[in-house]
Design an enzyme around this catalytic site. Structure first.
Site, PDB file in Angstrom:
ATOM      1  CB  ILE A 106       7.749  37.858  14.585  1.00 36.10           C
ATOM      2  CG1 ILE A 106       7.197  37.891  13.725  1.00 36.10           C
ATOM      3  CG2 ILE A 106       7.939  36.061  14.887  1.00 36.10           C
ATOM      4  CD1 ILE A 106       7.726  37.476  12.407  1.00 36.10           C
ATOM      5  CG  HIS A 130      -5.249  37.938  17.102  1.00 35.58           C
ATOM      6  ND1 HIS A 130      -4.434  38.167  16.453  1.00 35.58           N
ATOM      7  CD2 HIS A 130      -6.344  36.617  16.436  1.00 35.58           C
ATOM      8  CE1 HIS A 130      -4.655  38.044  14.958  1.00 35.58           C
ATOM      9  NE2 HIS A 130      -5.482  37.465  15.105  1.00 35.58           N
ATOM     10  CG  MET A 159       2.661  45.967  16.838  1.00 38.00           C
ATOM     11  SD  MET A 159       1.206  45.150  16.652  1.00 38.00           S
ATOM     12  CE  MET A 159       1.542  45.450  14.408  1.00 38.00           C
ATOM     13  CG  ASN A 210      -0.601  37.779  21.748  1.00 45.02           C
ATOM     14  OD1 ASN A 210      -0.290  39.025  21.626  1.00 45.02           O
ATOM     15  ND2 ASN A 210      -1.418  37.595  20.244  1.00 45.02           N
ATOM     16  N   GLY A 258      -1.892  50.984  23.865  1.00 46.20           N
ATOM     17  CA  GLY A 258      -1.355  50.396  26.084  1.00 46.20           C
ATOM     18  C   GLY A 258      -2.671  50.184  26.517  1.00 46.20           C
ATOM     19  CB  THR A 259      -6.585  50.463  25.757  1.00 45.22           C
ATOM     20  OG1 THR A 259      -6.216  49.611  24.674  1.00 45.22           O
ATOM     21  CG2 THR A 259      -6.139  51.888  25.445  1.00 45.22           C
ATOM     22  CG  ASN A 260      -5.487  45.003  25.444  1.00 45.99           C
ATOM     23  OD1 ASN A 260      -6.593  44.319  26.670  1.00 45.99           O
ATOM     24  ND2 ASN A 260      -5.767  44.950  24.468  1.00 45.99           N
TER      25      ASN A 260
HETATM   26  C1  GRF Z   1      -5.379  44.803  20.539  1.00 50.79           C
HETATM   27  O1  GRF Z   1      -6.312  44.669  19.668  1.00 50.79           O
HETATM   28  C2  GRF Z   1      -4.947  43.735  20.429  1.00 50.79           C
HETATM   29  O2  GRF Z   1      -5.766  42.273  21.173  1.00 50.79           O
HETATM   30  C3  GRF Z   1      -4.150  43.701  19.539  1.00 50.79           C
HETATM   31  O3  GRF Z   1      -3.457  44.635  19.808  1.00 50.79           O
HETATM   32  C4  GRF Z   1      -4.004  44.757  20.176  1.00 50.79           C
HETATM   33  C5  GRF Z   1      -3.542  46.208  21.220  1.00 50.79           C
HETATM   34  O4  GRF Z   1      -4.462  47.338  21.218  1.00 50.79           O
HETATM   35  N1  GRF Z   1      -3.573  42.893  19.799  1.00 50.79           N
HETATM   36  P1  GRF Z   1      -3.935  48.263  22.721  1.00 50.79           P
HETATM   37  O5  GRF Z   1      -2.599  49.553  22.709  1.00 50.79           O
HETATM   38  O6  GRF Z   1      -3.569  47.667  23.906  1.00 50.79           O
HETATM   39  O7  GRF Z   1      -4.678  49.618  22.493  1.00 50.79           O
END
Ligand code: GRF
Length: 207
Positions: free
Chosen positions: A95, A112, A93, A110, A15-17
């Protein structure tokens, strides 16, 4: 202050994003509020991050549903109940089925960790993406924010950021460099959605 866009974040991992979105909501640079964070994984660090920030969380474990459609129907219901206007996939993760896309047309995005359309699609996730970039000898990689459609990593591209591939890179080093940029462009893309800039032309990519 203008009305805040209500977003729902779906995450399966660390969950860093998600954290970068929480931080931008808190510092006022994002005109959005996270209405709910949903994970299919009870152990997702993203759930802890959300709880620490006082955000509503929900774990919907896909293993408890007989089909993808049933799982998606439950997730859509939870998003609707939270009043979500934009669905943000952040390391989710699973679909997404047509049921989901029909419920939020052009409102699922999303991120990527590659420069789509390269290194997208089935099997390209996590370090596999970066491994493939290194094996191909590419001079650069990056990340892409895109609308979600019914094909893997395929919907319309909203923005990209490039990073160099450097001598001595391994998948982890490259992943970390890409991830730092993800944390910048994902909140920025969400801000575009919050501002109603939905028709983003190809030449407006976030470089
Ligand atoms: C990121 O690299 C994103 O691009 C991909 O999954 C990863 C998620 O990382 N879809 P985080 O859980 O947000 O750290």
């Amino acid at each position: 202050m203008s009305k805040l866009l209500r977003i729902g974040v779906l995450a399966s991992g660390g969950g860093t994003n998600l954290q970068s979105i929480i931080d931008r909501c808190h510092d006022g640079s994002l005109d959005a509020e996270i209405a709910v964070v949903i994970s299919n994984n009870p152990d997702a660090g993203a759930l802890d991050r959300a709880a620490r920030a006082g955000i509503l969380t929900q774990c919907i474990n896909h293993r408890e549903f007989p089909s993808r459609e049933d799982f998606d129907t439950a997730v859509v219901k939870a998003l609707r109940e939270a009043g979500v206007e934009l669905v943000v996939l952040a390391g989710f993760m699973r679909i997404i089925t047509q049921t989901f896309i029909d419920a939020f047309p052009e409102r699922v995005i999303n991120i990527h960790p590659a420069l789509l359309p390269k290194y997208g699609g089935k099997g390209f996730y996590g370090d596999r993406v970066h491994q493939a970039v290194l094996e191909a000898g590419d001079a650069e990689s990056g990340c892409t924010v895109h609308l979600v459609d019914d094909q893997y990593d395929h919907g319309r591209i909203l923005g990209q950021k490039k990073v160099p591939v450097l001598p001595g890179d391994d998948p982890q080093r490259l992943a970390a460099r890409v991830l730092r940029q993800e944390h910048i462009i994902y909140p920025r893309a969400i801000q575009w959605m919050a501002q109603g800039r939905l028709s983003i032309a190809d030449d407006e990519v976030l470089l």
